[in-house]
Scaffold this active site. Structure first.
Site, PDB file in Angstrom:
ATOM      1  N   ARG A   1     -40.065 -15.922  17.854  1.00  0.00           N
ATOM      2  CA  ARG A   1     -39.177 -14.865  17.359  1.00  0.00           C
ATOM      3  C   ARG A   1     -37.722 -15.240  17.589  1.00  0.00           C
ATOM      4  O   ARG A   1     -37.413 -16.023  18.502  1.00  0.00           O
ATOM      5  CB  ARG A   1     -39.457 -13.565  18.120  1.00  0.00           C
ATOM      6  CG  ARG A   1     -40.661 -12.807  17.608  1.00  0.00           C
ATOM      7  CD  ARG A   1     -40.549 -11.359  18.042  1.00  0.00           C
ATOM      8  NE  ARG A   1     -41.740 -10.598  17.676  1.00  0.00           N
ATOM      9  CZ  ARG A   1     -41.905  -9.993  16.503  1.00  0.00           C
ATOM     10  NH1 ARG A   1     -40.999 -10.108  15.559  1.00  0.00           N
ATOM     11  NH2 ARG A   1     -42.994  -9.284  16.271  1.00  0.00           N
TER      12      ARG A   1
ATOM     13  N   GLY B   1     -44.412  -7.436   9.775  1.00  0.00           N
ATOM     14  CA  GLY B   1     -44.010  -8.851   9.714  1.00  0.00           C
ATOM     15  C   GLY B   1     -45.004  -9.788  10.386  1.00  0.00           C
ATOM     16  O   GLY B   1     -45.391 -10.816   9.816  1.00  0.00           O
TER      17      GLY B   1
ATOM     18  N   GLU C   1     -30.982  19.393  21.534  1.00  0.00           N
ATOM     19  CA  GLU C   1     -31.678  19.420  22.836  1.00  0.00           C
ATOM     20  C   GLU C   1     -33.037  20.089  22.676  1.00  0.00           C
ATOM     21  O   GLU C   1     -33.172  21.090  21.970  1.00  0.00           O
ATOM     22  CB  GLU C   1     -30.864  20.220  23.854  1.00  0.00           C
ATOM     23  CG  GLU C   1     -29.835  19.403  24.567  1.00  0.00           C
ATOM     24  CD  GLU C   1     -29.080  20.229  25.609  1.00  0.00           C
ATOM     25  OE1 GLU C   1     -29.598  21.289  26.035  1.00  0.00           O
ATOM     26  OE2 GLU C   1     -27.991  19.798  25.989  1.00  0.00           O
TER      27      GLU C   1
ATOM     28  N   LYS D   1     -46.285 -18.028  17.531  1.00  0.00           N
ATOM     29  CA  LYS D   1     -45.203 -17.323  16.818  1.00  0.00           C
ATOM     30  C   LYS D   1     -43.909 -17.416  17.615  1.00  0.00           C
ATOM     31  O   LYS D   1     -43.911 -17.181  18.817  1.00  0.00           O
ATOM     32  CB  LYS D   1     -45.607 -15.845  16.645  1.00  0.00           C
ATOM     33  CG  LYS D   1     -44.550 -14.971  16.028  1.00  0.00           C
ATOM     34  CD  LYS D   1     -45.041 -13.539  15.822  1.00  0.00           C
ATOM     35  CE  LYS D   1     -44.832 -12.666  17.036  1.00  0.00           C
ATOM     36  NZ  LYS D   1     -45.231 -11.260  16.838  1.00  0.00           N
TER      37      LYS D   1
ATOM     38  N   ASP E   1     -27.865  21.625  18.866  1.00  0.00           N
ATOM     39  CA  ASP E   1     -27.327  20.293  19.183  1.00  0.00           C
ATOM     40  C   ASP E   1     -28.447  19.284  19.438  1.00  0.00           C
ATOM     41  O   ASP E   1     -28.211  18.217  20.000  1.00  0.00           O
ATOM     42  CB  ASP E   1     -26.403  20.377  20.402  1.00  0.00           C
ATOM     43  CG  ASP E   1     -27.121  20.909  21.630  1.00  0.00           C
ATOM     44  OD1 ASP E   1     -28.334  21.212  21.538  1.00  0.00           O
ATOM     45  OD2 ASP E   1     -26.480  21.025  22.686  1.00  0.00           O
TER      46      ASP E   1
ATOM     47  N   ASP F   1     -49.989 -13.969  18.492  1.00  0.00           N
ATOM     48  CA  ASP F   1     -48.959 -14.675  19.267  1.00  0.00           C
ATOM     49  C   ASP F   1     -49.490 -14.895  20.681  1.00  0.00           C
ATOM     50  O   ASP F   1     -50.518 -14.330  21.061  1.00  0.00           O
ATOM     51  CB  ASP F   1     -47.607 -13.929  19.285  1.00  0.00           C
ATOM     52  CG  ASP F   1     -47.730 -12.484  19.745  1.00  0.00           C
ATOM     53  OD1 ASP F   1     -48.497 -12.232  20.695  1.00  0.00           O
ATOM     54  OD2 ASP F   1     -47.063 -11.618  19.163  1.00  0.00           O
TER      55      ASP F   1
ATOM     56  N   ARG G   1     -43.654  -2.697  24.769  1.00  0.00           N
ATOM     57  CA  ARG G   1     -43.305  -4.094  24.452  1.00  0.00           C
ATOM     58  C   ARG G   1     -42.123  -4.591  25.276  1.00  0.00           C
ATOM     59  O   ARG G   1     -41.913  -5.786  25.405  1.00  0.00           O
ATOM     60  CB  ARG G   1     -43.012  -4.240  22.955  1.00  0.00           C
ATOM     61  CG  ARG G   1     -44.277  -4.420  22.155  1.00  0.00           C
ATOM     62  CD  ARG G   1     -44.034  -4.212  20.707  1.00  0.00           C
ATOM     63  NE  ARG G   1     -43.539  -2.850  20.506  1.00  0.00           N
ATOM     64  CZ  ARG G   1     -43.074  -2.394  19.356  1.00  0.00           C
ATOM     65  NH1 ARG G   1     -43.019  -3.176  18.319  1.00  0.00           N
ATOM     66  NH2 ARG G   1     -42.684  -1.146  19.245  1.00  0.00           N
TER      67      ARG G   1
ATOM     68  N   ASP H   1     -54.092  -7.173  16.931  1.00  0.00           N
ATOM     69  CA  ASP H   1     -52.777  -6.911  17.530  1.00  0.00           C
ATOM     70  C   ASP H   1     -52.768  -5.502  18.123  1.00  0.00           C
ATOM     71  O   ASP H   1     -53.635  -4.684  17.808  1.00  0.00           O
ATOM     72  CB  ASP H   1     -51.681  -7.054  16.462  1.00  0.00           C
ATOM     73  CG  ASP H   1     -50.373  -7.532  17.072  1.00  0.00           C
ATOM     74  OD1 ASP H   1     -50.272  -7.608  18.312  1.00  0.00           O
ATOM     75  OD2 ASP H   1     -49.429  -7.838  16.313  1.00  0.00           O
TER      76      ASP H   1
HETATM   77  C1  R5P Z   1     -45.397  -8.045  19.565  1.00  0.00           C
HETATM   78  O1  R5P Z   1     -45.279  -8.580  20.646  1.00  0.00           O
HETATM   79  C2  R5P Z   1     -46.385  -6.982  19.290  1.00  0.00           C
HETATM   80  O2  R5P Z   1     -47.595  -7.218  19.970  1.00  0.00           O
HETATM   81  C3  R5P Z   1     -46.649  -6.832  17.796  1.00  0.00           C
HETATM   82  O3  R5P Z   1     -47.149  -8.040  17.287  1.00  0.00           O
HETATM   83  C4  R5P Z   1     -45.370  -6.512  17.055  1.00  0.00           C
HETATM   84  O4  R5P Z   1     -44.640  -5.529  17.709  1.00  0.00           O
HETATM   85  C5  R5P Z   1     -45.690  -6.011  15.660  1.00  0.00           C
HETATM   86  O5  R5P Z   1     -44.484  -5.662  15.049  1.00  0.00           O
HETATM   87  P1  R5P Z   1     -44.237  -5.981  13.538  1.00  0.00           P
HETATM   88  O6  R5P Z   1     -45.278  -5.242  12.742  1.00  0.00           O
HETATM   89  O7  R5P Z   1     -42.846  -5.465  13.301  1.00  0.00           O
HETATM   90  O8  R5P Z   1     -44.298  -7.460  13.346  1.00  0.00           O
END
Ligand code: R5P
Length: 302
Positions: free
Chosen positions: A192, A225, A38, A190, A36, A167, A95, A218
């Site tokens: 969202r 994206g 687990e 940026k 199942d 961002d 996040r 990052d």
């Molecule tokens: C956002 O706050 C994170 O620091 C990354 O920029 C984000 O999670 C990256 O995700 P993705 O590749 O889907 O844009």
């Protein structure tokens, strides 16, 4: 007494590299699943009075990997070790470090409390999305910077460099990176769509990027994206070259193709998360994180 290192199943190659750097081998543990789904975990080593390390990246499938990691901690604790250190090269749920919309859970806090609930004594982790998460823990947390592994690669770049923060949330970590390599900083604003995960509504660049090599720094790549949209914008505004540097590669299906086709000249990541060979491509450079984690562990071994 020699320490014992156990690994969850999320990134065994990395765990083996860490153990090898410390001239140790991985301790034996059984990790199986019932029909199942687990998870069932059993430690097959004597850990009494020993220093125990448990390595697990909380990457996709994050909930499965998290559960395995919690059960490994609990199983080890029952063997009465001297101390258990959680080694989490990629800390999932980071996040969700604040409440973005009314009614949401503070998930990064929940995960911190879960880790403490199975009596891990300390945590080693790499590039948390936001260092304020450190405050969610009562236990000591040793945080390895996510840009240090990329610094030798920066020295190979010719001409002017600018570090770009993708961002506003990434500002502090990009600032530290820019300072450490003595480069200026530019910012991408940026926005969202908070109701649709991963959807970006708009992006603007602030700062001088013209004719420079722009390094977008990052913490994680998931759908690509953020980086791909930033790269289009930076090239359109006159950047000579775009390099994407992200500590964690939590690639979802198809992201390798998206990144390959994007106007990004090079992509630097580390192997905090296992990257299967079918997700690798020529402009992706994977920097080993094992020496950085092993050196942190070495300081703790008596
Ligand atoms: C956002 O706050 C994170 O620091 C990354 O920029 C984000 O999670 C990256 O995700 P993705 O590749 O889907 O844009």
């Amino acid at each position: 007494m020699k320490p014992v290192i156990f690994a969850g199943s999320s990134n065994l190659p990395l765990a083996k590299n860490i153990a090898t750097s410390l001239e140790l081998s991985l301790g034996k543990a059984e990790i199986t699943r019932f029909a199942d789904s687990e998870c069932r975990v059993r430690i097959l080593e004597d850990v009494e009075e020993k220093d125990v390390f448990i390595i697990q990246s909380l990457a996709n499938p994050v909930d499965e990997n998290l559960m395995e990691f919690l059960l490994l901690g609990d199983a080890a604790k029952r063997g009465d070790p001297r101390r258990i250190t959680a080694v989490v090269p990629y800390h999932g749920y980071a996040r969700q470090d604040r409440i973005h919309r009314t009614g949401e859970s503070l998930s990064a806090h929940v995960v911190a409390k879960l880790i403490e609930s199975v009596h891990y004594d300390r945590l080693i982790t790499v590039e948390l999305h936001n260092e304020s998460i450190l405050g969610f823990f009562e236990i000591p947390v040793f945080h390895i910077s996510g840009f240090t592994p990329f610094k030798p690669l920066v020295t190979q770049i010719k001409g002017d460099i600018v570090v770009v923060t993708p961002d506003a949330g990434a500002l502090k970590r990009s600032q530290k990176f820019a300072e450490s390599i003595d480069a200026p900083l530019a910012l991408i604003e940026k926005k969202r769509d908070l109701d649709t995960p991963h959807k970006i509504v708009s992006m603007k660049v602030v700062g001088d990027i013209k004719d420079k090599t722009a390094i977008i720094f990052d913490d994680v790549i998931v759908t690509g994206g953020t980086l791909v949209n930033a790269a289009y914008l930076l090239k359109e505004k006159g950047a000579k070259q775009v390099i994407a540097a992200a500590t964690h590669a939590d690639f979802v299906g198809g992201v390798d193709k998206i990144l390959k086709d994007a106007p990004i000249d090079k992509i630097w990541v580390t192997d905090t998360i296992y990257i299967p060979s079918d997700k690798k491509f020529s402009k992706l450079e994977i920097v080993p994180i094992a020496p950085f984690i092993a050196s942190e562990m070495k300081k703790m071994i008596r």
